[in-house]
Scaffold this motif. Structure first.
Motif, PDB file in Angstrom:
ATOM      1  N   HIS A  92       7.944  37.418 -26.108  1.00  0.00           N
ATOM      2  CA  HIS A  92       9.386  38.443 -27.499  1.00  0.00           C
ATOM      3  C   HIS A  92       9.976  37.197 -28.490  1.00  0.00           C
ATOM      4  O   HIS A  92      10.144  37.659 -30.202  1.00  0.00           O
ATOM      5  CB  HIS A  92      10.391  38.447 -26.411  1.00  0.00           C
ATOM      6  N   ILE A  93      10.091  35.961 -29.022  1.00  0.00           N
ATOM      7  CA  ILE A  93      10.060  35.325 -29.689  1.00  0.00           C
ATOM      8  C   ILE A  93       9.282  35.102 -30.373  1.00  0.00           C
ATOM      9  O   ILE A  93      10.027  35.432 -31.636  1.00  0.00           O
ATOM     10  CB  ILE A  93      10.878  33.673 -28.751  1.00  0.00           C
ATOM     11  N   THR A  94       8.093  34.748 -30.557  1.00  0.00           N
ATOM     12  CA  THR A  94       7.051  35.185 -31.212  1.00  0.00           C
ATOM     13  C   THR A  94       7.012  36.217 -32.023  1.00  0.00           C
ATOM     14  O   THR A  94       7.320  36.412 -32.904  1.00  0.00           O
ATOM     15  CB  THR A  94       5.546  34.767 -30.723  1.00  0.00           C
ATOM     16  N   ARG A  95       6.759  37.251 -31.182  1.00  0.00           N
ATOM     17  CA  ARG A  95       6.792  38.824 -32.341  1.00  0.00           C
ATOM     18  C   ARG A  95       7.956  39.151 -32.473  1.00  0.00           C
ATOM     19  O   ARG A  95       7.811  39.885 -33.442  1.00  0.00           O
ATOM     20  CB  ARG A  95       6.384  39.587 -30.626  1.00  0.00           C
ATOM     21  N   ARG A  96       9.163  39.227 -32.773  1.00  0.00           N
ATOM     22  CA  ARG A  96      10.090  39.453 -32.556  1.00  0.00           C
ATOM     23  C   ARG A  96      11.199  38.257 -34.218  1.00  0.00           C
ATOM     24  O   ARG A  96      12.454  37.873 -34.713  1.00  0.00           O
ATOM     25  CB  ARG A  96      11.402  39.804 -32.130  1.00  0.00           C
ATOM     26  N   LEU A 141      12.468  35.253 -33.121  1.00  0.00           N
ATOM     27  CA  LEU A 141      13.425  35.099 -32.592  1.00  0.00           C
ATOM     28  C   LEU A 141      13.974  33.901 -32.494  1.00  0.00           C
ATOM     29  O   LEU A 141      13.572  32.646 -31.667  1.00  0.00           O
ATOM     30  CB  LEU A 141      13.824  35.481 -31.054  1.00  0.00           C
ATOM     31  N   THR A 142      13.766  32.881 -33.927  1.00  0.00           N
ATOM     32  CA  THR A 142      13.860  31.263 -34.054  1.00  0.00           C
ATOM     33  C   THR A 142      15.387  30.691 -33.062  1.00  0.00           C
ATOM     34  O   THR A 142      15.523  29.614 -33.078  1.00  0.00           O
ATOM     35  CB  THR A 142      14.592  30.533 -35.203  1.00  0.00           C
ATOM     36  N   ARG A 143      16.453  31.627 -32.821  1.00  0.00           N
ATOM     37  CA  ARG A 143      17.465  30.497 -32.801  1.00  0.00           C
ATOM     38  C   ARG A 143      17.233  30.407 -30.805  1.00  0.00           C
ATOM     39  O   ARG A 143      16.984  29.155 -30.413  1.00  0.00           O
ATOM     40  CB  ARG A 143      19.034  31.184 -32.807  1.00  0.00           C
ATOM     41  N   PRO A 144      16.841  31.511 -29.934  1.00  0.00           N
ATOM     42  CA  PRO A 144      16.083  31.637 -29.286  1.00  0.00           C
ATOM     43  C   PRO A 144      15.450  30.987 -29.312  1.00  0.00           C
ATOM     44  O   PRO A 144      14.875  30.051 -28.238  1.00  0.00           O
ATOM     45  CB  PRO A 144      16.010  32.548 -28.216  1.00  0.00           C
ATOM     46  N   GLY A 145      14.315  30.390 -29.888  1.00  0.00           N
ATOM     47  CA  GLY A 145      13.236  29.280 -30.003  1.00  0.00           C
ATOM     48  C   GLY A 145      13.382  28.398 -29.725  1.00  0.00           C
ATOM     49  O   GLY A 145      13.085  27.948 -28.892  1.00  0.00           O
ATOM     50  N   THR A 146      14.764  28.262 -30.494  1.00  0.00           N
ATOM     51  CA  THR A 146      14.754  26.575 -30.414  1.00  0.00           C
ATOM     52  C   THR A 146      15.499  25.898 -29.412  1.00  0.00           C
ATOM     53  O   THR A 146      15.145  24.656 -28.780  1.00  0.00           O
ATOM     54  CB  THR A 146      16.132  25.892 -31.980  1.00  0.00           C
ATOM     55  N   PHE A 147      16.271  26.914 -29.054  1.00  0.00           N
ATOM     56  CA  PHE A 147      16.923  27.090 -27.040  1.00  0.00           C
ATOM     57  C   PHE A 147      15.489  26.707 -26.780  1.00  0.00           C
ATOM     58  O   PHE A 147      15.429  25.517 -25.271  1.00  0.00           O
ATOM     59  CB  PHE A 147      17.836  28.078 -26.766  1.00  0.00           C
ATOM     60  N   GLY A 148      14.754  27.256 -26.505  1.00  0.00           N
ATOM     61  CA  GLY A 148      13.515  27.437 -25.894  1.00  0.00           C
ATOM     62  C   GLY A 148      12.707  25.940 -26.052  1.00  0.00           C
ATOM     63  O   GLY A 148      12.249  25.368 -24.892  1.00  0.00           O
ATOM     64  N   ALA A 149      12.768  25.422 -26.827  1.00  0.00           N
ATOM     65  CA  ALA A 149      12.059  24.249 -27.359  1.00  0.00           C
ATOM     66  C   ALA A 149      12.986  22.896 -26.745  1.00  0.00           C
ATOM     67  O   ALA A 149      12.319  21.973 -26.439  1.00  0.00           O
ATOM     68  CB  ALA A 149      12.026  24.065 -28.854  1.00  0.00           C
ATOM     69  N   TRP A 150      14.324  23.089 -27.009  1.00  0.00           N
ATOM     70  CA  TRP A 150      15.567  22.358 -26.142  1.00  0.00           C
ATOM     71  C   TRP A 150      14.811  21.875 -24.928  1.00  0.00           C
ATOM     72  O   TRP A 150      14.919  20.923 -24.329  1.00  0.00           O
ATOM     73  CB  TRP A 150      16.127  21.951 -26.659  1.00  0.00           C
ATOM     74  N   ALA A 151      14.816  23.640 -24.256  1.00  0.00           N
ATOM     75  CA  ALA A 151      14.351  23.785 -22.672  1.00  0.00           C
ATOM     76  C   ALA A 151      13.300  22.735 -22.606  1.00  0.00           C
ATOM     77  O   ALA A 151      12.845  21.825 -21.669  1.00  0.00           O
ATOM     78  CB  ALA A 151      14.840  24.830 -22.466  1.00  0.00           C
TER      79      ALA A 151
END
Length: 789
Positions: A552-556, A558-568
């Motif tokens: 979903h991050i890639t398709r839409r 969604l940079t903000r949650p994507g950065t949270f995901g990268a942090w995790a």
């Protein structure tokens, strides 16, 4: 009574297994027409020679007798029915949830447009056969978005045919109560002839799927009789007015319905407001006025968490008006929907357009549109768009703004300054946002205030505001804002080191957002859950959540949650001693500027472990400026920890100050991490005694959080520092995650149901369940249930 679709098959398999060893029995599959009972019977009827399958509308005395006969034999009886189980063991086939319904539709029609899938899922009400029949009825025009979605099952639908046949077999009294339910979804069975309601059975159903079919199939004279009775017997109000309007087609009653709708909206009953605005539109012939009614209905549908219904209404309204103000208002509603479920950059542009179209006539709504546009740009991580939003807000600002608009404008000003690193300029604006929140009613002001307090480092105030926002959204009926408010409740709880509260808020947020189709908010909460797990060292759970969010991050975008995901993910890398991977994941990800600053302490940790302190210095600079300007004790502690890692001569002073500040802020898990890092440095600096003091504290705190990975790491450091007393002990407490799993298992959920509920993989649930059994000293799910009673 057991519930759940997977549990049905488990129960059937158990029935067959018992019969094979001479302990025959009976099981009833309960469910409405089209729920999948017959398909399950067909799938299992050849599983065992002595398995008798029966599909009946109602269980009669003969079947009860047969059920008694098979007990204690090698035979098994499986009964599928739409009726009551009459005391026999039973599993119920629940309707599919919205997300599962959409997946089924996409399997049936690959490439099905998302909005059409949502409309069909809403109409089908979770009935599997209805999904199949609706998918099979779609025309090329509907698939291409030219024609509207179906409003009723196709005429040749087997479900409709079954309902028509049943209706025809009813007594006149039962047909009348069915007609009443068909024309009024709020009809109360207790006010009707009980015998007739019982005879009507599943046809006395006020859900949209059944009502829409019966509205088409119940003869018009019987429907008019039902309208007439309700117009006569209902007390004065919107429902009575509607039935009068159906009979008289009096256009003047549209104004009466509008007044009822506005009253319902003020009371927080957006669902009723949407219904009455919709009904007022159906009585109106003037296109502009009809569009105005439909626009209000769409806004109310969105507010109470039905974005698919809102889009459907707007598709009709759009064709009826070219008035700039109405078009701008439509952009505002569509932009709000897109913010939750579509491309955030597209939502931002639409909301900016709405603000420009409304600023001259509906200024308060124009400012609200800018607030939402800023949030959309932030989700997209698009600094250029956010700057454009904030600049436009500055241009339209006046010296005498009322509190509500001033709060939103100051929020945009403060957040832009924060993203630019101009924290001295951000502080007064963000403090004003927090101060004004008490003067502005409604949940939105509290959401902005929670975000402002979070940026300011006032975690307690942020948590209070987010909690108040969740409560206000629920009490006011503004369901669309609940998932958003829960994001800041989770983040502020994490800043307070209250991991259990953060886990609860984010898990609740996933389910609240899923229920109303806010897929972007689902991803926000999944990545927060991933970060929570990663910080505790639970790599498996963290990666499950990241995997669930990545598509979903890639398709839409969604940079903000994507950065949270990268942090995790970087935290997982650090836990697995892969600092170079962690550093690249955080440093090379373009990501969201604000979140990258928040993640800086982990960049420093990774950079030091890789022997690249200069990279850590560069990452620390903006974090330190932010922490120093806001004065956040928790963030200042992390800043000192980073200096302790980066510097040599003053490392001890920085670590000691970090420990003091952690204790002052109550951030115990970060305190343990600091003591672990400090203990490691002291041990390598040949100060084993001092190292052991800090490492013992770290072990104790990690144990209290059930952070098993970090407990093991701290014990290993203790042993390396010469401590021979740090052997593992039994710690029966459960982590917040394990407690959730244990509770669900004790309630009877299968592993797959737990996985779906908590957004984990089946394999991860099995892993956690083994640990739960070991911690609690139990050997089975039955023992676990007894232990938790």
């Amino acid at each position: 009574m057991l519930r759940g679709r997977e549990r049905q098959r488990v129960a059937v398999d158990a029935l067959v297994d018992r019969a094979r060893v001479g302990r025959g029995g009976v099981l009833v599959l309960c469910g409405e027409a089209g729920s999948g009972k017959t398909s399950l019977l067909n799938a299992v009827e050849h599983a065992y020679d002595a398995l008798l399958c029966v599909d009946v509308p109602e269980i009669d005395d003969d079947l009860i007798g047969l059920a008694q006969d098979v007990i204690s034999t090698r035979a098994a009886l499986l009964i599928a029915t739409e009726g009551e189980p009459r005391g026999l063991p039973c599993v119920t086939l629940d309707p599919l949830d919205a997300a599962t319904s959409v997946r089924v539709l996409h399997d049936l029609v690959p490439g099905l447009p998302a909005t059409l899938a949502a409309d069909l899922a809403d109409l089908a009400c979770g009935n599997p056969l209805a999904l199949v029949e609706l998918a099979g009825s779609l025309t090329s025009a509907q698939l291409g978005g030219i024609a509207p979605a179906p409003e009723v099952l196709p005429e040749n639908s087997s479900l409709r045919q079954r309902w028509r046949a049943r209706f025809g077999s009813l007594s006149p009294e039962a047909r009348h109560v069915v007609a009443l339910a068909a024309v009024d979804e709020e009809v109360d069975a207790e006010t009707l002839d009980l015998d007739a309601v019982v005879e009507a059975g599943p046809l006395f159903d006020t859900r949209r799927l059944v009502r829409s079919a019966l509205q088409a199939d119940v003869p018009l004279p019987q429907r008019r009789l039902a309208h007439a009775e309700l117009a006569e017997t209902l007390p004065p109000g919107a429902r009575r007015t509607w039935h009068q309007a159906v009979l008289t087609r009096d256009a003047g009653l549209a104004d009466v319905l509008t007044a009822h709708a506005e009253h319902a909206r003020l009371c927080g009953d957006f669902a009723t407001a949407a219904r009455d605005h919709d009904r007022a539109a159906s009585l109106t012939t003037d296109p502009e006025q009809k569009a105005h009614h439909l626009l209000k209905a769409a806004a109310d549908h969105w507010a109470h968490g039905a974005p698919h219904r809102s889009r459907a209404v707007l598709r009709t309204a759009t064709k009826m008006t070219a008035t700039p103000e109405l078009r701008a208002l439509m952009d505002l509603v569509v932009g709000g929907i897109d913010l939750g479920e579509s491309l955030p950059d597209v939502a931002a542009d639409r909301l900016i357009r709405a603000a420009k179209g409304l600023v001259g006539t509906r200024r308060a709504l124009a400012v609200a549109a800018l607030g939402f546009a800023g949030e959309a740009a932030s989700i997209a991580g698009d600094h250029r768009r956010f700057t454009a939003v904030a600049e436009f807000a500055r241009e339209i600002r006046t010296h005498d703004e009322p509190p509500a608009t001033r709060l939103t404008l100051d929020h945009l000003t403060g957040m832009l300054a924060t993203f630019d690193g101009r924290h001295d300029e951000a502080l007064p604006a963000l403090r004003t946002v927090v101060d004004l929140a008490g003067q502005v009613p409604g949940p939105q002001a509290r959401i902005w205030a929670s975000q402002a307090a979070y940026v300011l480092g006032d975690a307690t105030r942020s948590f209070e505001m987010a909690t108040s926002a969740v409560t206000a959204a629920r009490e006011s009926g503004f369901t669309a804002l609940v998932p958003w408010a829960l994001v800041y409740r989770a983040l502020s709880a994490l800043l307070l080191d209250q991991h259990a509260a953060a886990l609860t808020a984010a898990t609740e947020g996933v389910h609240a957002a899923t229920a109303i189709g806010q897929h972007n908010a689902v991803v926000d909460h999944l990545t927060i859950l991933a970060l929570l797990a990663a910080l505790r060292g639970d790599a498996e759970t963290a990666l499950d959540r990241i995997d669930a969010a990545t598509e979903h991050i890639t398709r839409r975008g969604l940079t903000r949650p994507g950065t949270f995901g990268a942090w995790a993910f970087a935290c997982v890398d650090l836990a697995r001693d892969r600092p170079a991977d962690a550093l690249d994941r955080l440093r090379l990800n373009p990501g969201h500027a604000g979140i990258k600053v928040m993640a800086a302490p982990h960049v420093v940790e990774a950079a030091v472990a890789c022997g690249r302190p200069s990279t850590g210095d560069r990452a620390l600079e903006p974090f330190e400026k932010w922490a120093g300007t806001t004065g956040s004790t928790a963030r200042l502690a992390l800043s000192h920890r980073c200096h302790g890692l980066l510097e040599s001569g003053t490392a001890d002073e920085h670590f000691e100050e970090a420990i003091r500040l952690h204790r002052a802020s109550g951030t115990a898990l970060e305190l343990a991490k600091t003591e672990l890092l400090y203990g490691n440095r002291l041990r390598r600096g040949r100060k084993p005694k001092a190292a052991r003091e800090h490492l013992r504290d770290a072990v104790r705190i990690f144990q209290s959080y059930q952070a098993d990975h970090w407990v093991d790491r701290a014990r290993a450091e203790l042993r390396a520092a010469g401590d021979s007393t740090s052997e593992p002990k039994d710690h029966p407490g459960l982590t917040p995650q394990q407690a959730q799993i244990a509770r669900l298992v004790a309630e009877g959920a299968t592993n797959r149901e737990v996985a779906a509920r908590l957004f984990l993989s089946h394999r991860t649930v099995e892993h956690h369940l083994r640990n739960i059994f070991a911690r609690l000293g139990v050997r089975s799910r039955v023992e676990l249930t007894r232990r938790l009673d």
